[in-house]
Design a protein around this motif. Sequence first.
Motif, PDB file in Angstrom:
ATOM      1  N   GLY A 189       0.805  -1.211   0.000  1.00 11.94           N
ATOM      2  CA  GLY A 189       0.000   0.000   0.000  1.00 11.94           C
ATOM      3  C   GLY A 189       0.838   1.260   0.000  1.00 11.94           C
ATOM      4  O   GLY A 189       2.041   1.237  -0.277  1.00 11.94           O
ATOM      5  N   ARG A 190       0.191   2.350   0.355  1.00 13.64           N
ATOM      6  CA  ARG A 190       0.826   3.666   0.342  1.00 13.64           C
ATOM      7  C   ARG A 190       0.518   4.385   1.653  1.00 13.64           C
ATOM      8  O   ARG A 190      -0.591   4.279   2.186  1.00 13.64           O
ATOM      9  CB  ARG A 190       0.308   4.475  -0.851  1.00 13.64           C
ATOM     10  N   PRO A 208      -4.767  -1.523  -0.959  1.00 10.07           N
ATOM     11  CA  PRO A 208      -5.700  -2.041  -1.974  1.00 10.07           C
ATOM     12  C   PRO A 208      -5.810  -3.557  -1.882  1.00 10.07           C
ATOM     13  O   PRO A 208      -4.816  -4.268  -1.668  1.00 10.07           O
ATOM     14  CB  PRO A 208      -5.048  -1.598  -3.287  1.00 10.07           C
ATOM     15  N   LEU A 209      -7.023  -4.068  -2.053  1.00 10.01           N
ATOM     16  CA  LEU A 209      -7.279  -5.501  -1.971  1.00 10.01           C
ATOM     17  C   LEU A 209      -8.160  -5.930  -3.135  1.00 10.01           C
ATOM     18  O   LEU A 209      -9.081  -5.211  -3.526  1.00 10.01           O
ATOM     19  CB  LEU A 209      -7.949  -5.857  -0.645  1.00 10.01           C
ATOM     20  N   PRO A 210      -7.908  -7.115  -3.713  1.00 10.78           N
ATOM     21  CA  PRO A 210      -8.686  -7.559  -4.874  1.00 10.78           C
ATOM     22  C   PRO A 210     -10.087  -7.993  -4.498  1.00 10.78           C
ATOM     23  O   PRO A 210     -10.411  -8.216  -3.329  1.00 10.78           O
ATOM     24  CB  PRO A 210      -7.862  -8.743  -5.407  1.00 10.78           C
ATOM     25  N   ARG A 224      -0.333  -5.919  10.235  1.00  8.72           N
ATOM     26  CA  ARG A 224       1.098  -5.722  10.502  1.00  8.72           C
ATOM     27  C   ARG A 224       1.695  -4.967   9.323  1.00  8.72           C
ATOM     28  O   ARG A 224       1.575  -5.390   8.170  1.00  8.72           O
ATOM     29  CB  ARG A 224       1.794  -7.067  10.706  1.00  8.72           C
ATOM     30  N   LEU A 225       2.360  -3.846   9.629  1.00 10.35           N
ATOM     31  CA  LEU A 225       2.930  -2.992   8.599  1.00 10.35           C
ATOM     32  C   LEU A 225       4.448  -2.962   8.707  1.00 10.35           C
ATOM     33  O   LEU A 225       4.994  -2.976   9.814  1.00 10.35           O
ATOM     34  CB  LEU A 225       2.398  -1.559   8.728  1.00 10.35           C
ATOM     35  N   PRO A 258       5.124  10.294   4.752  1.00 12.24           N
ATOM     36  CA  PRO A 258       3.982  10.237   3.835  1.00 12.24           C
ATOM     37  C   PRO A 258       4.467  10.103   2.393  1.00 12.24           C
ATOM     38  O   PRO A 258       5.495  10.670   2.007  1.00 12.24           O
ATOM     39  CB  PRO A 258       3.272  11.578   4.053  1.00 12.24           C
ATOM     40  N   GLY A 259       3.715   9.341   1.600  1.00 10.29           N
ATOM     41  CA  GLY A 259       4.052   9.137   0.204  1.00 10.29           C
ATOM     42  C   GLY A 259       4.841   7.879  -0.061  1.00 10.29           C
ATOM     43  O   GLY A 259       4.952   7.449  -1.209  1.00 10.29           O
ATOM     44  N   GLY A 260       5.384   7.253   0.975  1.00  8.08           N
ATOM     45  CA  GLY A 260       6.155   6.032   0.792  1.00  8.08           C
ATOM     46  C   GLY A 260       5.267   4.800   0.690  1.00  8.08           C
ATOM     47  O   GLY A 260       4.084   4.821   1.025  1.00  8.08           O
TER      48      GLY A 260
END
Length: 359
Positions: A55-56, A212-214, A228-229, A271-273
């Motif tokens: 993700g972002r 995002p997830l399908p 968990r990130l 932010p943005g990573g």
Amino acid sequence: MRAKWHWPVLLCMALAACSQDGKETAAKVPERRATPVTATLVQLKGVETVEETVGRVEAITAPVVDAEVAGRVARIHAKEGQTVAAGDLLAELDPTDLELALQAARGERKRLEALITNQERLVQRYRTLRAQSSVSEDALESAEAQLVALRQQLVSARAQEQTAARNLARSRIVAPIDGSIEERRISVGDFVDRGAPLFRLTDSRRLRALLPLPEKVAERIRVGLPVRLSAPQLPKEMLNTSISAIRPMVGGANQAVVAIAEFNNPGPWRPGGSVDAAIVVEQREQAVLIPQISLVQRPSGTVAYTVDGDVARERPVTTGERRDGWIEVRSGLDAGEQVVVDGAGFLTDGAAIRVTTQP
């Protein structure tokens, strides 16, 4: 001359021949060789069903500072990357026209105040004279109506003066929040209209990950699931949070979604990573686990081999999650059974085995 053989001699020769034939027959029967294998016990451990995605990261608070009045940029006091506090001066517009507008509004307000003062005196005089029947009722009413009109004009003039003062103050562009300057969109000498974007600020203390997830997993995602990130630049720093909101993917014609996970910035996140995320969809505390290399594909399906003394027993299994070299067995094995690890691919049901080690 015919040779004569005595029966004892013949008997010995026959026995010798039979003995030789028996040895040859025994030598032709192969011995049953045992396959060396390693084995381990089937374990009970907690296991998770995880959906992984990339993700972002973005700031929850990231205002764009717009011009609230039109004007030419006179001075800039902040640059990109600078940390600012709420109320810090970022830039100034040329205040000349705004100062003139304020002076005009102030002058109009003072003029009306003076007119009202005179009109109040006139009304008071007319009331005295009317009591003496020295002026007509119409003259008094006209003077009173004019006083009311002047007072209404004064209200409008004061509002215009306040607006002019606020516009003059708005020529000084200040930071609305504590944060850092992510982008500066103006230069000295630029003429900006009202509403033009000047700066973009971010407050990096509180962030959120957009994941995002399908479509195929969208219906399994819900608010509150653990997440968990980890950032690619800091792969060893795991951050635990949870899904705080779910929204449809913008522009998508399917059922894909974006899961949102908010978290406090531990320090180096920006932010943005990008961010790697593992969403824990399901947790099972007592799952049956075996090493992945214990599984063998046979024409009948996936099997594992258990140790039954010095014999291997083939067991069809149904599998689940795979993690760190282990695989969940949802049916076919029980905790505590001994399962073949190395050498399983060489076995068949009932094959002789010799357990060399038990990892």
